[in-house]
Design an enzyme around this catalytic site. Sequence first.
Site, PDB file in Angstrom:
ATOM      1  N   LEU A 526      14.105  34.330  36.509  1.00  0.00           N
ATOM      2  CA  LEU A 526      12.891  34.172  35.709  1.00  0.00           C
ATOM      3  C   LEU A 526      12.141  32.907  36.089  1.00  0.00           C
ATOM      4  O   LEU A 526      10.934  32.820  35.932  1.00  0.00           O
ATOM      5  CB  LEU A 526      13.246  34.086  34.219  1.00  0.00           C
ATOM      6  CG  LEU A 526      13.816  35.337  33.571  1.00  0.00           C
ATOM      7  CD1 LEU A 526      14.360  35.008  32.184  1.00  0.00           C
ATOM      8  CD2 LEU A 526      12.770  36.419  33.488  1.00  0.00           C
ATOM      9  N   GLY A 530      13.886  21.908  35.911  1.00  0.00           N
ATOM     10  CA  GLY A 530      14.485  20.663  36.345  1.00  0.00           C
ATOM     11  C   GLY A 530      16.007  20.698  36.323  1.00  0.00           C
ATOM     12  O   GLY A 530      16.659  19.973  37.063  1.00  0.00           O
ATOM     13  N   PHE A 531      16.568  21.551  35.488  1.00  0.00           N
ATOM     14  CA  PHE A 531      18.011  21.542  35.341  1.00  0.00           C
ATOM     15  C   PHE A 531      18.688  22.661  36.108  1.00  0.00           C
ATOM     16  O   PHE A 531      19.890  22.764  36.104  1.00  0.00           O
ATOM     17  CB  PHE A 531      18.377  21.677  33.865  1.00  0.00           C
ATOM     18  CG  PHE A 531      17.912  20.512  33.063  1.00  0.00           C
ATOM     19  CD1 PHE A 531      18.575  19.300  33.159  1.00  0.00           C
ATOM     20  CD2 PHE A 531      16.816  20.600  32.228  1.00  0.00           C
ATOM     21  CE1 PHE A 531      18.163  18.211  32.425  1.00  0.00           C
ATOM     22  CE2 PHE A 531      16.398  19.511  31.495  1.00  0.00           C
ATOM     23  CZ  PHE A 531      17.073  18.312  31.592  1.00  0.00           C
ATOM     24  N   GLY A 532      17.916  23.548  36.706  1.00  0.00           N
ATOM     25  CA  GLY A 532      18.522  24.654  37.426  1.00  0.00           C
ATOM     26  C   GLY A 532      17.665  25.896  37.300  1.00  0.00           C
ATOM     27  O   GLY A 532      16.487  25.810  36.954  1.00  0.00           O
ATOM     28  N   VAL A 534      16.818  29.918  35.938  1.00  0.00           N
ATOM     29  CA  VAL A 534      16.990  30.772  34.766  1.00  0.00           C
ATOM     30  C   VAL A 534      16.953  32.224  35.205  1.00  0.00           C
ATOM     31  O   VAL A 534      16.074  32.631  35.978  1.00  0.00           O
ATOM     32  CB  VAL A 534      15.871  30.523  33.736  1.00  0.00           C
ATOM     33  CG1 VAL A 534      16.158  31.283  32.461  1.00  0.00           C
ATOM     34  CG2 VAL A 534      15.730  29.046  33.455  1.00  0.00           C
ATOM     35  N   LYS A 548      20.878  30.241  31.861  1.00  0.00           N
ATOM     36  CA  LYS A 548      20.424  29.027  32.532  1.00  0.00           C
ATOM     37  C   LYS A 548      21.587  28.529  33.379  1.00  0.00           C
ATOM     38  O   LYS A 548      22.631  28.163  32.855  1.00  0.00           O
ATOM     39  CB  LYS A 548      20.011  27.994  31.485  1.00  0.00           C
ATOM     40  CG  LYS A 548      19.564  26.700  32.080  1.00  0.00           C
ATOM     41  CD  LYS A 548      18.598  25.990  31.168  1.00  0.00           C
ATOM     42  CE  LYS A 548      17.202  26.207  31.619  1.00  0.00           C
ATOM     43  NZ  LYS A 548      16.169  25.581  30.876  1.00  0.00           N
ATOM     44  N   ASP A 645      11.472  16.610  26.820  1.00  0.00           N
ATOM     45  CA  ASP A 645      10.684  17.369  27.785  1.00  0.00           C
ATOM     46  C   ASP A 645       9.905  18.454  27.072  1.00  0.00           C
ATOM     47  O   ASP A 645       9.899  19.612  27.476  1.00  0.00           O
ATOM     48  CB  ASP A 645      11.595  17.957  28.867  1.00  0.00           C
ATOM     49  CG  ASP A 645      10.805  18.397  30.097  1.00  0.00           C
ATOM     50  OD1 ASP A 645       9.608  18.043  30.188  1.00  0.00           O
ATOM     51  OD2 ASP A 645      11.367  19.100  30.952  1.00  0.00           O
TER      52      ASP A 645
END
Length: 837
Positions: A526, A530-532, A534, A548, A645
């Site tokens: 999708l 910033g964290f990986g 989805v 996620k 964020d």
Amino acid sequence: MNTEKGLVYPLLLLFLLQVSTCLDILDQNNTIKDGNLLLSSGKTFALGFFSSGNSSNRYVGIWYHQVSELTVVWVANRERPISGTSGALSIDSDGNLVLHETNGSFPVWSTNVSSASSNDSTTARLTDSGNLVLVQDFSQRLIWQSFDYPTDTMLPFMKLGLNRKTGLDRFLTSWKSLEDPTPGNCSYRIDPTGYAQLFLYKDGVPYWRVGSWIGDRWSGVPVMITPYILNVSFVNDPDEISIMYGTVNPSTITRTVLSASGSLQRFTWHDRDRQWIEYWHAPMDQCDYYGKCGPNSNCNLYIAGQFECTCLPGFEPKSPGDWYLRDGSAGCVRRGGVSVCRSGEGFVKVALVKVPDTSKASANMSLSLKECEEECLRDCSCTAYASANESLGGFGCLTWHSDLVDTRTFATTGQDLYVRVDAVELARYRKTSSLSRKATIAIVLVSVVTALLLASSFSYRLVIKKRKDRRGHNPLMSDIMNPTHLDGSRSVKDPDDGPRGNRDVPLLDLSTIASATNNFSILSKLGQGGFGSVYKGVMDNGTEIAVKRLSKHSGQGVEEFKNEVRLIAKLQHRNLVRLLGCCVEEDEKMLIYEFLPNKSLDAFLFDTTQRLTLDWRKRFDIASGVARGLLYLHQDSRLRIIHRDLKASNILLDAAMNPKISDFGMARICGADQIQGNTNRVVGTYGYMSPEYAMGGIFSIKSDVYSFGVLLLEIISGKRNTAYHPENPSYNLIGHVWELWNEGNCEDVIDESMGDSCAKEEALRCIQIGLLCVQELAEDRPNMSTIVFMLANRDVVLASPKRPAYVVKGRYHGGNLSASNGTASANDVTISMVEGR
Ligand SMILES: *[C@@H]1O[C@H](CO)[C@@H](O)[C@H](O)[C@H]1NC(C)=O
Ligand SMILES: *[C@@H]1O[C@H](CO)[C@@H](O)[C@H](O)[C@H]1NC(C)=O
Ligand SMILES: *[C@@H]1O[C@H](CO)[C@@H](O)[C@H](O)[C@H]1NC(C)=O
Ligand SMILES: *[C@@H]1O[C@H](CO)[C@@H](O)[C@H](O)[C@H]1NC(C)=O
Ligand SMILES: *[C@@H]1O[C@H](CO)[C@@H](O)[C@H](O)[C@H]1NC(C)=O
Ligand SMILES: *[C@@H]1O[C@H](CO)[C@@H](O)[C@H](O)[C@H]1NC(C)=O
Ligand SMILES: *[C@@H]1O[C@H](CO)[C@@H](O)[C@H](O)[C@H]1NC(C)=O
Ligand SMILES: *[C@@H]1O[C@H](CO)[C@@H](O)[C@H](O)[C@H]1NC(C)=O
Ligand SMILES: CC(=O)N[C@H]1CO[C@H](CO)[C@@H](O)[C@@H]1O
């Protein structure tokens, strides 16, 4: 025949009730029967007979006449209800107000003023502030008023406290239950002993200590969230000790209620929604409960959102066994074998606290803090001192001479408490404090260097202060962090959970997730954040999920990760995306969320065709929902999460276009090291970052408020903050709005695609709220509870926004750099240490 009679009678009664007589005054010549009302002159309040719940008991009470929901604020005969409708309120020959159940019998209730019986007749009247007053006709002397005998509700202009001359003590007593006005077990009153404090008692013992009035607030309430609604006057002189609230805006309808369960709640009436909205309540968190950690101990909330008991300096757990089992109630005792009397002892400062119970403390208002220290040092029985009044930079001297009870730490505002310690302890603290001073200097230096770098180059290099790892210092803490029973179990459980919130977070197998997402196929993807990445997935039972997949290089251990997920999963609010589970396997870490079919807010807001579906009402509801979700994260959840964020792409919309904040708690889940991520940037997105965060990596709840302000302005304007540069390329949306605000042309900001749906006045209000949120100085920005309140109440007068800060590519438009960094230092660094975890 009989049945007909039975039918006619209640109808007749109903009829009688509806054509009830309304009186303005009650004097010797008239009576208030059940069904009649006594109205205040402005018809704000009414007095009459009412029943509560299913009971047929009748009470005489006062309620709001113009509020559609029956809201009783005072009850006369709360202990002796009348069982039928035969009650009558009148003025007897003595001039007292009396309530009779049936004619002529002994009164059920009476004002019972002996001096009322004179040659002067009396008249009762209801004022527009909700006060029932009994006044002598000739002398105009007030002989009795209901404000002197409060029940469970405190109204504006009502005094609570002690009249030292007459001995009259005014305090709130809860109802027995929501539907039973009989006096309950909770009370809210001023305790004048020692240095006077306000208390909430339950079953006769302190339940929550509001604390002393320290000049601008109560010592136990870190932020007065009320300045937009209420102002306080506190009096402590030889005549009386009392508090009274006034309303800043006279048209605000507000009340403070002590609920049957012991919660003090503040509401305002919201006419448009026809309901009461609670804007504040207490006790709010674990550390608010009186003496939660026992004597000589300090209650902290900030680590992992749980409360933590730490002994005050120089003290050790009294009962280490219980302490390890996370029961701190036994408290702490002074470390054995040390002397704190004339053997090189001194004081250690504990910052940002609610100072201990002052009912046994002594106060001397004529001493300075320095003199206070000398005074305390001289007296070997003195265990601690603090300044008594925080106004004018702090003055007055409070000294304690016994156990220090009910101390807690606040995240942002609090007093300094100086605790007596022995020489060895003192030396230990001197060493650490000089170290931390160095650290502070280093931070300021780093910030200044960063600022210079920012100003001189177009590249952002953001520095996050390395948080000090405080784990292991505290036995309770290590227990939270290393719950041994988790090993090998297939679900993550909170050992602290009561029966209510006992929700396990499912741990899912990697294979299950892989098959749900077609082995993480590119088609299921999708997006990338910033964290990986989805992914969308479909479980075997058809449930749609969003997965996620966190980037691999996270400095955090597996147990720590699970613990964070467990905590985050407990946050439940209709404006937050629900976390369903997690997966930790083969250095993969994944979070499984509910899947929301609609896209994120940015896909609507910044798309020329999609934005047409967002009319003003929808936009306003989205903004309000986001504000409520954020308030929950900041204040109402036990974790006190700072999102860091918040932006349009992190607001997901469900099928009914309800906003749901996603990615909350990511900084916790990923650990601090991950914050910089793989893109060499601080978590947070340019354009949404507050100056203090962008420049110094200092974050607090006010950084989220800033981001919310940006989001609000984007929602109204339909334009991205960063992409906005009509005339002046260096300006962003905020700069543009600020310019128009000063020119008085704010209407130009409003997105034209909303057409006529836009309530212009409301939109202009929202622009003003948005500007208040993005003010340059964090302390000027309102907090989320105030914002929620301002959004919900059109009558609230808004402050004038000060100059905003706008950080644009490579440039910082705002006040001078050194000032903003300088003021950010001490306190805000504390915030980042405290709330950063
Ligand atoms: C009550 O009524 C009597 C007779 O009408 C009148 O003289 C008296 O002034 C009234 N009292 C009051 C308090 O109005
Ligand atoms: C009041 O009566 C209704 C209907 O009979 C019932 O459902 C409700 O539980 C009752 N409430 C209380 C507090 O007894
Ligand atoms: C009035 O006060 C007296 C004594 O203070 C008390 O005995 C009496 O019961 C009270 N009457 C009512 C109706 O409350
Ligand atoms: C009531 O009596 C007092 C003296 O006892 C007198 O001063 C006062 O004028 C009288 N009031 C009326 C209304 O007669
Ligand atoms: C009030 O206190 C009494 C005695 O302590 C207790 O029996 C009762 O259950 C309490 N009531 C409530 C509503 O807590
Ligand atoms: C604290 O000091 C301020 C300023 O002098 C004063 O207005 C206030 O009444 C003081 N409060 C108390 C509780 O003494
Ligand atoms: C509260 O503020 C209003 C308006 O500023 C003022 O009139 C009122 O006296 C204040 N009340 C108190 C209790 O300070
Ligand atoms: C407060 O301190 C001053 C100076 O030490 C002293 O003269 C005064 O008596 C003290 N007041 C009280 C109430 O103890
Ligand atoms: C004078 C008067 O109205 N008396 C009534 C008082 O109430 C009782 C019982 O409710 C009646 O029986 C009386 O007639």
